[in-house]
Motif scaffolding. Sequence first.
Motif, short mmCIF file in Angstrom:
data_model
loop_
_atom_site.label_atom_id
_atom_site.label_comp_id
_atom_site.label_asym_id
_atom_site.label_seq_id
_atom_site.Cartn_x
_atom_site.Cartn_y
_atom_site.Cartn_z
N TYR A 176 0.85 -1.19 0.00
CA TYR A 176 0.00 0.00 0.00
C TYR A 176 0.89 1.24 0.00
CZ TYR A 176 -3.25 3.51 1.89
OH TYR A 176 -3.99 4.64 2.12
N ASP A 177 0.67 2.13 -0.99
CA ASP A 177 1.51 3.32 -1.15
C ASP A 177 0.79 4.62 -0.81
OD1 ASP A 177 3.79 1.97 -1.85
OD2 ASP A 177 3.45 2.11 -4.01
N GLY A 178 -0.31 4.53 -0.05
CA GLY A 178 -1.01 5.74 0.35
C GLY A 178 -2.08 6.15 -0.65
N THR A 179 -2.57 7.38 -0.49
CA THR A 179 -3.64 7.88 -1.34
C THR A 179 -3.15 9.05 -2.18
OG1 THR A 179 -4.42 9.37 0.39
CG2 THR A 179 -5.42 7.17 0.30
N GLY A 180 -3.87 9.31 -3.25
CA GLY A 180 -3.56 10.43 -4.13
C GLY A 180 -4.77 10.76 -4.96
N MET A 181 -4.63 11.71 -5.87
CA MET A 181 -5.72 12.14 -6.73
C MET A 181 -5.50 11.62 -8.15
SD MET A 181 -7.67 13.75 -4.63
CE MET A 181 -8.84 14.51 -5.75
N VAL A 182 -6.55 11.09 -8.73
CA VAL A 182 -6.55 10.72 -10.15
C VAL A 182 -7.76 11.39 -10.78
CG1 VAL A 182 -6.71 8.84 -11.82
CG2 VAL A 182 -5.41 8.51 -9.72
N GLU A 183 -7.48 12.41 -11.60
CA GLU A 183 -8.59 13.16 -12.23
C GLU A 183 -9.63 13.59 -11.19
OE1 GLU A 183 -9.01 14.15 -15.55
OE2 GLU A 183 -6.89 13.65 -15.58
N ARG A 184 -9.15 14.23 -10.15
CA ARG A 184 -10.00 14.82 -9.11
C ARG A 184 -10.76 13.76 -8.30
NH1 ARG A 184 -10.90 17.71 -13.63
NH2 ARG A 184 -12.98 16.84 -13.90
N ARG A 185 -10.31 12.52 -8.37
CA ARG A 185 -10.91 11.45 -7.58
C ARG A 185 -9.87 10.93 -6.60
NH1 ARG A 185 -16.42 10.79 -8.39
NH2 ARG A 185 -16.37 8.53 -8.52
N MET A 186 -10.26 10.72 -5.35
CA MET A 186 -9.36 10.15 -4.37
C MET A 186 -9.12 8.68 -4.69
SD MET A 186 -7.48 10.84 -1.79
CE MET A 186 -8.17 12.38 -1.14
N ALA A 187 -7.85 8.27 -4.68
CA ALA A 187 -7.52 6.89 -5.06
C ALA A 187 -6.50 6.31 -4.09
CB ALA A 187 -6.98 6.85 -6.48
N THR A 191 1.24 -1.00 -5.10
CA THR A 191 2.33 -1.41 -5.97
C THR A 191 2.59 -2.90 -5.79
OG1 THR A 191 3.39 0.76 -6.04
CG2 THR A 191 4.78 -1.15 -6.52
N ILE A 192 2.60 -3.63 -6.91
CA ILE A 192 2.89 -5.06 -6.90
C ILE A 192 4.30 -5.22 -7.43
CG2 ILE A 192 2.21 -7.33 -7.76
CD1 ILE A 192 -0.26 -4.44 -7.85
N LEU A 193 5.19 -5.76 -6.60
CA LEU A 193 6.61 -5.89 -6.93
C LEU A 193 6.97 -7.37 -7.03
CD1 LEU A 193 9.38 -4.44 -7.32
CD2 LEU A 193 9.70 -4.69 -4.85
N SER A 194 7.44 -7.79 -8.21
CA SER A 194 7.77 -9.20 -8.42
C SER A 194 9.14 -9.52 -7.84
CB SER A 194 7.75 -9.53 -9.91
OG SER A 194 8.86 -8.92 -10.57
N ALA A 195 9.45 -10.81 -7.79
CA ALA A 195 10.73 -11.25 -7.24
C ALA A 195 11.91 -10.78 -8.08
CB ALA A 195 10.75 -12.77 -7.13
N ASN A 196 11.68 -10.49 -9.38
CA ASN A 196 12.77 -10.00 -10.24
C ASN A 196 12.75 -8.48 -10.38
OD1 ASN A 196 10.53 -9.68 -11.82
ND2 ASN A 196 11.32 -10.79 -13.59
N ASN A 197 12.09 -7.79 -9.43
CA ASN A 197 12.07 -6.33 -9.35
C ASN A 197 11.30 -5.64 -10.47
OD1 ASN A 197 13.54 -6.08 -6.93
ND2 ASN A 197 15.48 -6.33 -8.02
N ASP A 203 -3.92 2.28 -9.18
CA ASP A 203 -4.68 3.23 -8.37
C ASP A 203 -6.14 2.80 -8.38
OD1 ASP A 203 -2.87 5.84 -7.77
OD2 ASP A 203 -2.30 4.95 -9.68
N LEU A 204 -6.73 2.70 -7.19
CA LEU A 204 -8.11 2.24 -7.04
C LEU A 204 -8.97 3.37 -6.50
CD1 LEU A 204 -7.36 -1.16 -5.27
CD2 LEU A 204 -7.56 -0.73 -7.73
N ASP A 205 -10.12 3.55 -7.10
CA ASP A 205 -11.07 4.52 -6.58
C ASP A 205 -11.34 4.21 -5.12
OD1 ASP A 205 -13.91 5.45 -5.88
OD2 ASP A 205 -13.59 6.48 -7.79
N SER A 206 -11.17 5.19 -4.23
CA SER A 206 -11.29 4.95 -2.79
C SER A 206 -12.69 4.56 -2.37
CB SER A 206 -10.82 6.19 -2.01
OG SER A 206 -9.45 6.42 -2.22
N THR A 207 -13.69 4.87 -3.19
CA THR A 207 -15.08 4.54 -2.86
C THR A 207 -15.50 3.21 -3.45
OG1 THR A 207 -15.66 6.89 -2.76
CG2 THR A 207 -17.47 5.32 -3.00
N THR A 208 -15.25 3.00 -4.75
CA THR A 208 -15.73 1.79 -5.43
C THR A 208 -14.69 0.67 -5.47
OG1 THR A 208 -14.97 2.50 -7.61
CG2 THR A 208 -17.16 3.24 -6.92
#
Length: 285
Positions: A176-187, A191-197, A203-208
């Motif tokens: 989990y990398d915190g929250t931010g704005m995507v086109e005026r929507r809170m998201a 971050t998904i990090l694989s074993a080979n970097n 970014d997920l809509d914070s409501t839906t």
Amino acid sequence: MKRVLCTLLSGILFAAFASPLLRAQTSDTPGATVAPPGALTQEQRGRQLMDQMIAALGGPEWLNRKDMQFHGRMASFFQGRPNGMIVEFDAWHQFPDSTHQEAQRIGFLTDKSMIFPGKKIDVVQIWTGGTGYEVTYKGKTTLPKDQVDDYYRRQAHSIEDVVRDWIKAPGVMILYDGTGMVERRMADKVTILSANNDAVTIDLDSTTHLPVRRTFQWRNTTFKDYDEDVEEYDDYHTVQGLPTAFTITRYHNGDMANQRFYNKVQYNTGLPPELFNPDNLLKKK
């Protein structure tokens, strides 16, 4: 004309099948109540958000889609500015399972003639087995390597591939990398990090909890720096019980590259395997 269509396709994606977008329509898609993060670790919260995303997209029904058929238009851009070209297309996507591999077919629509109304498809592109083909009634040709590499790079970093393969792989980290704005929507950012970097950020809509943006980077072998690919998802509609993004905007290194607008989407129509066989040439009109 063929070269133009080849260039335009690299933006159609499969992503089409790849799904969700920027501003999720909350009246048309299910929301979910989330407990406060509280004492969850960064990885526990990341995995919780991924579970909520899968549930919001449709859960088992979304995970077990067989195929997808869609119709739409695509506008392309150069250095972030529209180049005036809009292409209408029909596309078919086959999701992988134990009996067949992933494949996609895209047909570009043009007017029949000034005398006879209607549309025709004279050129299709078929993506299967790690290769892309252009097919007409005259024959098939293999698409340029840079276009093929771009298509399969984006497929390997798609939301579908992240859910199907990445999050189940040994050594993966989901943070989990915190929250931010995507086109005026809170998201919420995950971050998904694989074993080979290798890494993908969603970014997920914070409501839906529906995806509104997917980002990844890769090393440019020519210039020895990093390129960035971003897809943003908007205008969700529920199709056969599955929230589906009808607008997808792609950015390359911060510049808008293309926009795709769907006006018809169907799932699980039972597409025949021969649809994705590049040896099946088009019929001469």
